[in-house]
Write an enzyme that holds these catalytic residues in place. Structure first.
Site, PDB file in Angstrom:
ATOM      1  CG  HIS A  67      56.658  -5.951 -85.052  1.00 22.01           C
ATOM      2  ND1 HIS A  67      57.148  -5.801 -86.320  1.00 22.01           N
ATOM      3  CD2 HIS A  67      57.326  -5.053 -84.280  1.00 22.01           C
ATOM      4  CE1 HIS A  67      58.067  -4.865 -86.324  1.00 22.01           C
ATOM      5  NE2 HIS A  67      58.194  -4.380 -85.092  1.00 22.01           N
ATOM      6  CD  GLU A  68      56.601  -4.394 -80.443  1.00 16.65           C
ATOM      7  OE1 GLU A  68      57.723  -4.338 -79.919  1.00 16.65           O
ATOM      8  OE2 GLU A  68      56.261  -3.638 -81.371  1.00 16.65           O
ATOM      9  CG  HIS A  71      61.441  -6.024 -81.653  1.00 16.64           C
ATOM     10  ND1 HIS A  71      62.467  -5.556 -82.430  1.00 16.64           N
ATOM     11  CD2 HIS A  71      60.318  -5.417 -82.133  1.00 16.64           C
ATOM     12  CE1 HIS A  71      62.004  -4.710 -83.327  1.00 16.64           C
ATOM     13  NE2 HIS A  71      60.692  -4.615 -83.176  1.00 16.64           N
TER      14      HIS A  71
END
Length: 156
Positions: A67-68, A71
């Protein structure tokens, strides 16, 4: 797990899942409370909450890292990296990354409260209160009679 092992895991997941190198730092941050991790826009570092690994294990940790990294890679490429952006949501689907992490903090249980019931001596009007009253100081609002404590009970 140490910060060095975390960094190795992040670089491996980045290479395998995204096919791109991770060129910044990744480390644990014990001060994170509610989030699984966070991507720092200015420094491009990734911080991970150590509770993710302690409570849920390696699979959840890899999900938070993915998820990170979504980003990270979208921000580096100049695309929409925020949760509401279509590019971000599409990359989450293609990499099979979770949108949210599992709950890290237990909900607080409700404190047991007391309920006090007062009754007017003159007109029998009943008063329900959470806080105890000084019956010498307060009187009935209707007839100015004396108040008497009828019962006090514990509630959940």
């Amino acid at each position: 797990m140490s910060d060095e092992k975390l960094y190795e895991l992040v670089t491996r997941v980045s290479k395998e899942t995204f096919g791109k190198d991770f060129q910044h730092n990744a480390y644990f941050n014990k001060r994170l409370r509610t989030t699984g991790g966070r991507y720092m826009l200015r420094s491009h570092h990734i911080e991970i909450n150590p509770l993710v690994f302690e409570k849920y294990g390696m699979d959840e940790l890899v999900g938070v890292i993915k998820h990170e990294l979504c980003h990270y890679h979208l921000h580096i490429e100049g695309k929409g990296y925020q949760h509401r952006d279509a590019d971000f949501r599409e990359l989450l689907k293609t990499t099979n990354s979770p949108r949210f992490c599992s709950t890290l903090i237990e909900r607080k249980t409700r404190k047991i409260t007391k309920r006090y019931i007062y009754k007017c001596v003159k007109c029998s009007l009943s008063y329900n209160r959470k806080i105890r009253l000084n019956t010498q100081k307060y009187r009935c609002g209707k007839c100015y009679g004396d108040l008497k404590l009828v019962s006090s009970e514990n509630l959940k």
